[in-house]
Design a protein around this motif. Structure first.
Motif, PDB file in Angstrom:
ATOM      1  N   TRP A  38      -2.979  12.346   0.212  1.00 49.89           N
ATOM      2  CA  TRP A  38      -3.738  12.265  -1.029  1.00 49.89           C
ATOM      3  C   TRP A  38      -4.442  13.583  -1.325  1.00 49.89           C
ATOM      4  N   ARG A  64     -10.597   5.641  -2.218  1.00 45.92           N
ATOM      5  CA  ARG A  64     -10.742   6.920  -2.930  1.00 45.92           C
ATOM      6  C   ARG A  64     -12.138   7.053  -3.528  1.00 45.92           C
ATOM      7  N   THR A 112       0.814  -1.211   0.000  1.00 48.40           N
ATOM      8  CA  THR A 112       0.000   0.000   0.000  1.00 48.40           C
ATOM      9  C   THR A 112       0.851   1.267   0.000  1.00 48.40           C
ATOM     10  N   ALA A 113       0.188   2.402   0.086  1.00 49.13           N
ATOM     11  CA  ALA A 113       0.817   3.713  -0.115  1.00 49.13           C
ATOM     12  C   ALA A 113       2.006   3.955   0.807  1.00 49.13           C
ATOM     13  N   LEU A 122      -2.613  -2.661   6.182  1.00 49.86           N
ATOM     14  CA  LEU A 122      -1.817  -1.737   5.380  1.00 49.86           C
ATOM     15  C   LEU A 122      -0.345  -2.091   5.530  1.00 49.86           C
ATOM     16  N   SER A 181       0.596   6.418  -3.841  1.00 50.72           N
ATOM     17  CA  SER A 181      -0.284   5.253  -3.788  1.00 50.72           C
ATOM     18  C   SER A 181       0.061   4.234  -4.855  1.00 50.72           C
ATOM     19  N   THR A 196      -2.177   9.145   5.269  1.00 50.85           N
ATOM     20  CA  THR A 196      -2.260   8.869   3.841  1.00 50.85           C
ATOM     21  C   THR A 196      -3.383   9.669   3.203  1.00 50.85           C
ATOM     22  N   GLU A 239      -7.061   0.553  -2.136  1.00 55.49           N
ATOM     23  CA  GLU A 239      -6.848   2.000  -2.116  1.00 55.49           C
ATOM     24  C   GLU A 239      -7.771   2.708  -3.100  1.00 55.49           C
TER      25      GLU A 239
END
Length: 423
Positions: free
Chosen positions: A398, A261, A242-243, A278, A250, A394, A257
């Motif tokens: 983003w 979003r 993951t990110a 995660l 990302s 995160t 993920e």
């Protein structure tokens, strides 16, 4: 290239995880010989530069090298941030999501770029598509081969994935044997039968699905080569990656993920009875490099996954805490909303296409843990970030970097699931 020191041959360097591994190897001062697809030297260099520019290398501790026995840098923390592949290619995550960026100042320094050697190669072709002499020369001066490249897709059968995922592994093992190089095989949890919770080096239980079968076969090749003393090998099996915990960069191929979003931009989240784990790419790369660098750990396989998870309800709560007005819907209604959005928006269509009809499980291997890595590394084991705090940071990253797309949904005036429309 003018770099010196130990040389690592790396496949998959333009991918999401591969570029993070490249950054850590470069930060140690190693020369990294990156096998990259492309029609010309300029194209290959451009693709690799783009991947490494977004990944960044200066944030990686120089104490975390493949040959280092030292501990891990205490200074790395959160920055004030295996999924389905929509564009099936070699190396997961090739290409960048629109708006992805790093915290200011990260990227390769001129000195680090001098330690990059870009060489042509296509995993789907025999001998990577190279003449025999040029292929054999790839291992000249190489101390380690880190094989991270693969064709990642759950939609194709074993036969379509054999060349890139199995034959290429066998050929690279031959290079390692010829050159006396250590072999680090970045495999996948997909290679391990679901009933197994341990970390077997030699896989005997069969798995289903073309991708899992191809990684299972590659793991068997590696384990046999090591047991026959033809190479010194270690197998590293990541799960969902993951990110980045520092930057929020990302994984463009990770369904979870993309679902998160989508929840933000739809203003709705499904009710799910699942947990979420995660494993940020920087932590995964950090642990992999540490495991790969210790000869005493070779001949073993390691699950490279976080052992910390949270309920899906924590995701909905984090979205609300970040300022997103998210209502909860039964999964079927939420999926219908996503499908409707996908009629007019390409990204929503890609996510909706990947959603199963009868529910979504985001941590299918809840019993899997990095138990062997914890035991073998002891105090040197890098603790994964706490998931709720990681998700919070995160989401903030983003928002800063534009990775939350512009809101979309049903056309104005259209009925919404649960509000008078058809379900």
């Amino acid at each position: 290239m003018t770099g010196g020191g130990p040389v690592t041959l790396l496949t998959g360097a333009t991918g999401f995880l591969g570029s993070a591994l490249a950054a850590r190897l470069l930060a140690q001062g190693r020369t990294v010989r990156c096998v990259v697809r492309g029609a010309s030297a300029d194209e290959r260099t451009r693709r690799l530069r783009a991947a490494l520019r977004v990944t960044g290398a200066r944030g990686a501790s120089r104490a975390e090298g493949i040959s280092s026995a030292e501990g891990l840098s205490p200074g790395e923390g959160l920055c004030p941030g295996e999924g389905l592949c929509p564009g099936e290619g070699l190396c997961p995550g090739e290409g960048l999501c629109p708006g992805e960026g790093l915290c200011p100042g990260e990227g390769l320094s001129p000195g680090e770029w001098e330690n990059v050697d870009v060489v042509p190669g296509d995993l789907s072709q025999e001998r990577l598509g190279l003449p025999r002499g040029r292929f054999e020369a790839l291992v000249d001066g190489v101390t380690d081969i880190v094989h991270c490249g693969a064709r990642v897709t759950m939609a194709l059968p074993y036969g379509a994935l054999h060349d890139a995922n199995v034959r290429a592994t066998e050929e690279l093992l031959g290079l390692a044997e010829a050159g006396g190089a250590r072999f680090v095989h970045v495999s996948s949890m997909a290679a391990v039968a679901h009933r197994l919770t341990g970390e077997p080096f030699e896989l005997l239980d069969p798995v289903s699905g073309g991708y899992g079968q191809s990684k299972w076969s590659a793991d068997r090749l590696v384990s046999v080569a090591h047991q026959e003393k033809r190479v010194r090998a270690v197998i590293l099996r990541p799960g969902r990656v993951t990110a980045d915990s520092r930057t929020g960069r990302s994984n463009p191929d990770d369904l979870m993920e993309r679902v998160v979003r989508m929840c933000a931009v739809l203003g709705a989240a499904p009710r799910l009875d699942t947990r979420v784990r995660l494993s940020p790419v920087d932590w995964v790369a950090r642990l992999m490099i540490r495991l790969a660098g210790d000869d005493t750990l070779h001949g073993r396989a390691y699950h490279v996954v976080s052992d910390r998870s949270m309920p899906w309800s924590s995701v909905t709560a984090a979205l609300r805490a970040a300022g997103h007005a998210v209502r909860e819907l039964p999964y079927a209604e939420w999926r219908s909303l996503a499908v409707t959005a996908g009629r007019d928006h390409a990204e929503a269509a890609r996510v909706a296409h990947a959603l199963p009809a009868d529910g979504l499980v985001l941590d299918e291997r809840a019993a899997s843990r990095p138990a062997r890595a914890r035991r073998d590394l002891a105090a040197d084991f890098p603790e994964p970030p706490e998931p709720e705090a990681l998700l919070r940071d995160t989401l903030a990253a983003w928002g800063r970097t534009g990775q939350l797309p512009t809101a979309y949904g049903p056309p104005a005036g259209a009925p919404r699931p649960g509000h008078g429309g058809e379900r």
